[in-house]
Design an enzyme around this catalytic site. Structure first.
Site, PDB file in Angstrom:
ATOM      1  N   GLU A  85       0.798  -1.222   0.000  1.00 39.67           N
ATOM      2  CA  GLU A  85       0.000   0.000   0.000  1.00 39.67           C
ATOM      3  C   GLU A  85       0.836   1.280   0.000  1.00 39.67           C
ATOM      4  OE1 GLU A  85      -3.126   0.701  -0.241  1.00 39.67           O
ATOM      5  OE2 GLU A  85      -4.086  -1.263  -0.130  1.00 39.67           O
ATOM      6  N   SER A 343     -29.902 -23.539  52.302  1.00 39.04           N
ATOM      7  CA  SER A 343     -28.985 -24.098  53.303  1.00 39.04           C
ATOM      8  C   SER A 343     -27.519 -23.914  52.968  1.00 39.04           C
ATOM      9  CB  SER A 343     -29.272 -25.600  53.469  1.00 39.04           C
ATOM     10  OG  SER A 343     -30.576 -25.823  53.950  1.00 39.04           O
TER      11      SER A 343
END
Length: 775
Positions: A85, A343
């Site tokens: 690029e 519990s």
């Protein structure tokens, strides 16, 4: 000559002024039209500890990104990107005039656009500030490119490109493209993959590899050829990379831990929120939840949390059974929801009571009916079991022994200790901690409960959950190391003391279940060698689920999660944490009913038990004042030569002590162990000064083990009952549930066949009980 110099000076002043004005205009323009770097609602992503995306949150335009830095991207990709690029990216000032001239010449010769000549900086400028493809738009792009070079470094500009480049559809950035298209981190790209992702932003829609594989392959090969011709990559490597086909599975957006990810957005402002979750485990847990969905009742959901207790990192978080099923309120995160814990708090009260010297693991507790004001707790299995050891009471999760210990320890102290350690128990406004806490009479969160259970693996210290890797490891003391070790061994079914050579160093799975009142919540908390596992099932709206309880509804799911965690290699098994016996824990032998050691042959040792002891402590059997008064279990008596009780001043009177069982346990004891048999008879010639023993409570009207049949044509059975003996009020219980009667006589009416336990209690704590069968 002098005039020429004056003219030249004047022109220099004019030039300087013009340049100064121009510079002022540039600065003003930069201030008026700053770089649009800040987004109002940026795209964000939540990832696991290794960087695998869990859930993405798109920006206001539906775009999602996976933010990366230069160090988090493969060098191969950076080489391919820059060489293909913008070869002079690191040298030019944002605009490459040679590239612009070359592109213009190519476009003129071809009569169409062949090359744009844009640098990476100019592409970033267009991505930040989109513009039309006109002359004015090009000038705007050049201005933005110069601004970028002015304000940012080259590395920062390149990082912007890595995270903003388009890759087709709603994807932006190489990170998102790598995960969606290739299913891997951008740091792991091969040569072929690096070349493919480098070229995609040139035409993201036309080159999408999941739609146009041939076009994408041709574009990739073009990049590969460029890398070979420029000598960046070896020709042999490029040749091998060209042979790789471009084949991708359909795009997969990250869809893991949605409720957890939503929560994490509020805890961090980063674009990429890194968490402690394990994506592989998270995926397995969510699949397990979906497979479990068919077993749940309508409108029911579930929650699972997995915590590594060695470092307190949360490794798995499933807040609902199916995020897409609105009938199950699946957008409610039940890990953070407040529910009744049932519990699951019982292990903490037993551990705290041991630290306070109230009990030891073999302490004699009383599973008998209790009445404290209007509070009359019962057991889950609707019955009473009489004498019970602490270890067995915890394993069987009996309610009455836990209430007995909590009453001795203090509900406010218990709640305060848990809150200080990070487990707040939430009560209604104005309510004070009471005995119902231990049976689920207050709200709690699964995440807090799971964290609190880490105390049993972290030598008594509760670790704070770590949701992000940089969270500090914080912990608070709750139990002593010895108490935590003993409770964990009891929950792992290793209550019996063994020599260290026979004691397993890697503790097996320890489990505690819980069921809230009305079957609204089913819990199972597990603790294996490395992880705390928390499971909840129920309805998020709080309505009951008939037949749902911890052992049947939550434990099977917990076992499956534990199996997932245990499926590891032998090398991993060898690295599991060990849990050796602390120096404060030793072995001992105690006797019932007194709860302490007695020498061999002592007649007061009615039952001998081996147990772990904390610091050698042997607290006596825990009693409650309203049950035994001031006498306790030790009866000092004076005996004559015939073994009968006499007054202390009688001739040949010898003092001795008789230890008896707590009075409420009488119905569960053999005849030889009851007080009438244990306390010697009084002498007639020299009687003791006081014989004030309570008259025994006798239940008449039905015998033990009776089988009752209904009369022909009758659907109901009526049983007239009488409780005779001591004075005062009576309380009647059927299968652990209180009956609406307080007198000596009561008529029991039954219309349902089955096994029953009938029990009556008087004011001094005496109990009479009978078990029978109705056919």
């Amino acid at each position: 000559m002098r005039g020429l110099r004056l003219m030249r000076a004047r022109w220099l002043w004019w030039l300087a002024g013009a340049l100064l004005i121009l510079w002022g205009m540039v600065v003003a323009a930069d201030r008026l039209w700053p770089l649009p770097l800040q987004e109002v609602n940026p795209a964000r992503v939540v990832v696991d500890e290794n960087g695998t995306p869990l859930w993405r949150f798109a920006d206001q335009e539906g775009i999602w990104r996976y933010p990366v830095t230069l160090e988090e991207v493969s060098p191969r990709y950076l080489e391919a990107l820059i060489q293909y690029e913008d070869r002079w990216f690191w040298e030019h000032p944002g605009v490459n005039p040679f590239s612009v001239l070359r592109a213009a010449w190519q476009d003129l010769r071809a009569g169409k656009v062949i090359s744009g000549g844009s640098t990476l900086t100019m592409q970033v400028a267009r991505l930040l500030d989109p513009h039309p493809r006109t002359l004015g738009g090009k000038v705007r792009q050049l201005w933005r490119a110069l601004q970028l070079e002015w304000h940012l470094s080259k590395r920062e500009i390149l990082t912007l490109y890595l995270n903003r480049a388009p890759f087709g559809g709603t994807l932006q950035g190489v990170g998102a493209a790598s995960w969606v298209y290739l299913g891997k981190a951008p740091a792991q790209l091969s040569y072929s993959e690096a070349a493919l992702l480098a070229v995609l932003p040139q035409a993201p829609s036309r080159l999408r590899p999941d739609r146009w594989a041939q076009r994408a392959e041709a574009a990739r090969n073009k990049v590969l050829d460029r890398m070979a011709s420029q000598g960046v990559w070896e020709v042999s490597q490029v040749r091998e990379s060209r042979e790789e086909p471009v084949w991708l599975a359909p795009r997969q957006m990250p869809q893991l831990a949605p409720l957890f990810s939503r929560m994490m957005l509020g805890k961090s402002r980063d674009s990429k929120v890194v968490t402690t979750l394990d994506a592989t485990l998270q995926r397995q847990l969510e699949e397990l939840a979906l497979n479990w969905k068919s077993r749940l009742a309508p409108r029911s959901s579930l929650a699972m949390i997995v915590v590594d207790h060695t470092d307190m990192k949360v490794r798995g978080w499933v807040g609902s059974v199916d995020i897409h099923d609105d009938t199950r309120f699946s957008h409610v995160d039940m890990i953070s929801a407040i529910r009744s814990p049932g519990s699951v708090l019982k292990p903490f009260i037993y551990g705290m009571a041991m630290d306070d010297g109230l009990i030891h693991p073999a302490s004699l507790l009383q599973d008998v009916p209790r009445r404290t004001g209007d509070y009359r707790p019962g057991n889950f299995d609707s019955g009473f079991h009489g004498p019970i050891g602490m270890s067995e009471a915890l394993v069987r999760s009996l309610n009455l022994p836990a209430v007995q210990v909590l009453e001795a320890y203090g509900p406010k102290k218990f709640a305060g200790m848990l809150r200080n350690a990070g487990l707040p128990l939430l009560l209604p406004a104005g309510a004070q901690p009471n005995l119902s806490l231990i049976l689920g009479g207050a709200g709690a969160r699964l995440e807090d409960i799971a964290a609190a259970y880490s105390a049993f693996a972290r030598h008594g210290n509760v670790g704070k959950l770590r949701l992000q890797p940089n969270d500090p490891l914080l912990e608070r003391p709750l139990l002593s190391p010895g108490a935590a070790w003993i409770i964990r061994r009891i929950l792992a079914n290793e209550a019996q003391p063994l020599p260290d050579s026979a004691l397993t160093q890697v503790v097996p799975l320890a489990i505690k279940t819980g069921t809230s009142y009305g079957y609204r919540d089913a819990w199972a908390i597990g603790l294996n060698a490395r992880y705390v596992i928390g499971i909840w099932t129920g309805r998020p709206d709080g309505t009951p689920v008939a037949g749902q309880f911890g052992f049947a509804s939550a434990v099977p799911l917990l076992n499956q999660v534990n199996n997932l965690l245990q499926s590891r290699s032998a090398v991993d098994e060898a690295r599991l944490p060990r849990d050796p016996r602390p120096a404060s824990v030793g072995r001992g032998v105690i006797c019932w009913p007194g709860g302490q050691s007695l020498p061999q042959g002592d007649t007061n040792c009615r039952r001998r038990l081996s147990t772990w002891l904390l610091d050698g402590s042997q607290p006596p059997t825990l009693l409650l004042p309203e049950q035994e008064g001031i006498r306790g279990l030790r009866f000092p008596v004076w005996l004559d030569n015939a073994g009968q009780r006499v007054a202390p001043d009688c001739p040949v009177a010898k003092e001795t002590t008789v230890e008896v069982w707590p009075l409420p346990l009488e119905p569960w004891l053999p005849q030889a162990e009851r007080r009438a048999a244990r306390i010697p008879p009084a002498s007639q010639t020299c009687p003791p000064l006081s014989q004030a023993f309570p008259a025994p409570l006798i239940l008449s009207g039905i015998r033990e083990g009776a089988v009752i049949r209904r009369l022909p044509g009758e659907s109901q059975v009526s049983l007239p009952l009488v409780a005779s003996g001591s004075d005062g009020v009576r309380w009647w219980f059927l299968n652990g549930e209180p009956l609406n009667a307080e007198g000596r006589a009561y008529t029991l009416r039954l219309d349902r066949a089955g096994e029953y336990q009938l029990l009556v209690m008087d004011e001094v704590g005496q109990v009479a009980t009978v078990n029978f069968l109705l056919q």
